[in-house]
Design a protein around this motif. Structure first.
Motif, short mmCIF file in Angstrom:
data_model
loop_
_atom_site.label_atom_id
_atom_site.label_comp_id
_atom_site.label_asym_id
_atom_site.label_seq_id
_atom_site.Cartn_x
_atom_site.Cartn_y
_atom_site.Cartn_z
N LEU A 1 -8.61 -3.18 -3.40
CA LEU A 1 -7.21 -2.85 -3.15
C LEU A 1 -6.42 -4.11 -2.77
O LEU A 1 -5.30 -4.31 -3.24
CB LEU A 1 -7.09 -1.80 -2.05
CG LEU A 1 -5.68 -1.36 -1.68
CD1 LEU A 1 -4.93 -0.82 -2.89
CD2 LEU A 1 -5.74 -0.33 -0.57
N ARG B 1 0.83 -1.21 0.00
CA ARG B 1 0.00 0.00 0.00
C ARG B 1 0.86 1.26 0.00
O ARG B 1 2.01 1.24 0.41
CB ARG B 1 -0.90 0.03 1.24
CG ARG B 1 -1.89 -1.11 1.29
CD ARG B 1 -2.73 -1.06 2.54
NE ARG B 1 -1.91 -1.36 3.72
CZ ARG B 1 -2.35 -1.30 4.97
NH1 ARG B 1 -3.59 -0.94 5.23
NH2 ARG B 1 -1.55 -1.60 5.98
N TRP C 1 -7.11 3.17 5.31
CA TRP C 1 -7.57 1.78 5.34
C TRP C 1 -8.81 1.57 6.20
O TRP C 1 -9.79 0.96 5.78
CB TRP C 1 -6.44 0.85 5.79
CG TRP C 1 -6.83 -0.59 5.77
CD1 TRP C 1 -7.21 -1.35 6.83
CD2 TRP C 1 -6.92 -1.44 4.63
NE1 TRP C 1 -7.50 -2.62 6.43
CE2 TRP C 1 -7.33 -2.71 5.08
CE3 TRP C 1 -6.67 -1.25 3.27
CZ2 TRP C 1 -7.50 -3.78 4.22
CZ3 TRP C 1 -6.85 -2.33 2.41
CH2 TRP C 1 -7.26 -3.57 2.88
N ARG D 1 -13.98 -1.32 -1.41
CA ARG D 1 -12.70 -0.70 -1.76
C ARG D 1 -11.53 -1.48 -1.17
O ARG D 1 -10.50 -1.66 -1.81
CB ARG D 1 -12.69 0.76 -1.26
CG ARG D 1 -11.40 1.48 -1.53
CD ARG D 1 -11.20 1.75 -3.03
NE ARG D 1 -9.92 2.40 -3.22
CZ ARG D 1 -8.92 1.90 -3.93
NH1 ARG D 1 -9.05 0.77 -4.58
NH2 ARG D 1 -7.78 2.54 -4.04
N ARG D 2 -11.69 -1.98 0.06
CA ARG D 2 -10.64 -2.79 0.67
C ARG D 2 -10.38 -4.06 -0.14
O ARG D 2 -9.25 -4.44 -0.35
CB ARG D 2 -11.02 -3.20 2.09
CG ARG D 2 -10.85 -2.13 3.10
CD ARG D 2 -11.12 -2.70 4.46
NE ARG D 2 -11.24 -1.66 5.44
CZ ARG D 2 -11.50 -1.86 6.71
NH1 ARG D 2 -11.70 -3.09 7.17
NH2 ARG D 2 -11.59 -0.86 7.55
N GLU E 1 -2.99 5.16 1.37
CA GLU E 1 -3.87 4.00 1.47
C GLU E 1 -3.81 3.40 2.87
O GLU E 1 -4.83 2.94 3.39
CB GLU E 1 -3.50 2.94 0.43
CG GLU E 1 -3.82 3.37 -0.99
CD GLU E 1 -3.20 2.49 -2.04
OE1 GLU E 1 -3.71 2.51 -3.18
OE2 GLU E 1 -2.20 1.79 -1.78
N GLU F 1 -5.07 -6.01 -5.60
CA GLU F 1 -3.98 -5.33 -6.28
C GLU F 1 -2.65 -5.45 -5.52
O GLU F 1 -1.57 -5.41 -6.11
CB GLU F 1 -4.35 -3.85 -6.44
CG GLU F 1 -3.29 -2.96 -7.00
CD GLU F 1 -3.03 -3.20 -8.48
OE1 GLU F 1 -2.01 -2.70 -8.97
OE2 GLU F 1 -3.81 -3.88 -9.15
#
Length: 61
Positions: free
Chosen positions: A44, A25, A33, A40-41, A29, A47
């Protein structure tokens, strides 16, 4: 560290990308968090593994 937090306790940031070598992160980010929506968590989190692999490949070169 909470179980849904990707932090590994490494906290070393890549100067080029700004990503943490431990969790992948960015600093912003990490700060955001807890306030992120579950959607969204999850997005992410998917990724982060790619980012970590990219940062570690750079270190090997």
């Amino acid at each position: 560290m909470k179980k849904d937090d990707p932090c590994t306790g490494v906290c070393q940031f890549d100067n080029r990308t700004g990503w943490c070598a431990g969790c992948g992160r960015t600093m912003s980010e990490i700060k955001a968090w807890r306030k992120m929506t579950p959607y969204r968590r999850t997005a992410l989190s998917r990724e982060l593994q790619r980012r970590i692999q990219q940062v570690t490949k750079q270190d090997i070169r």
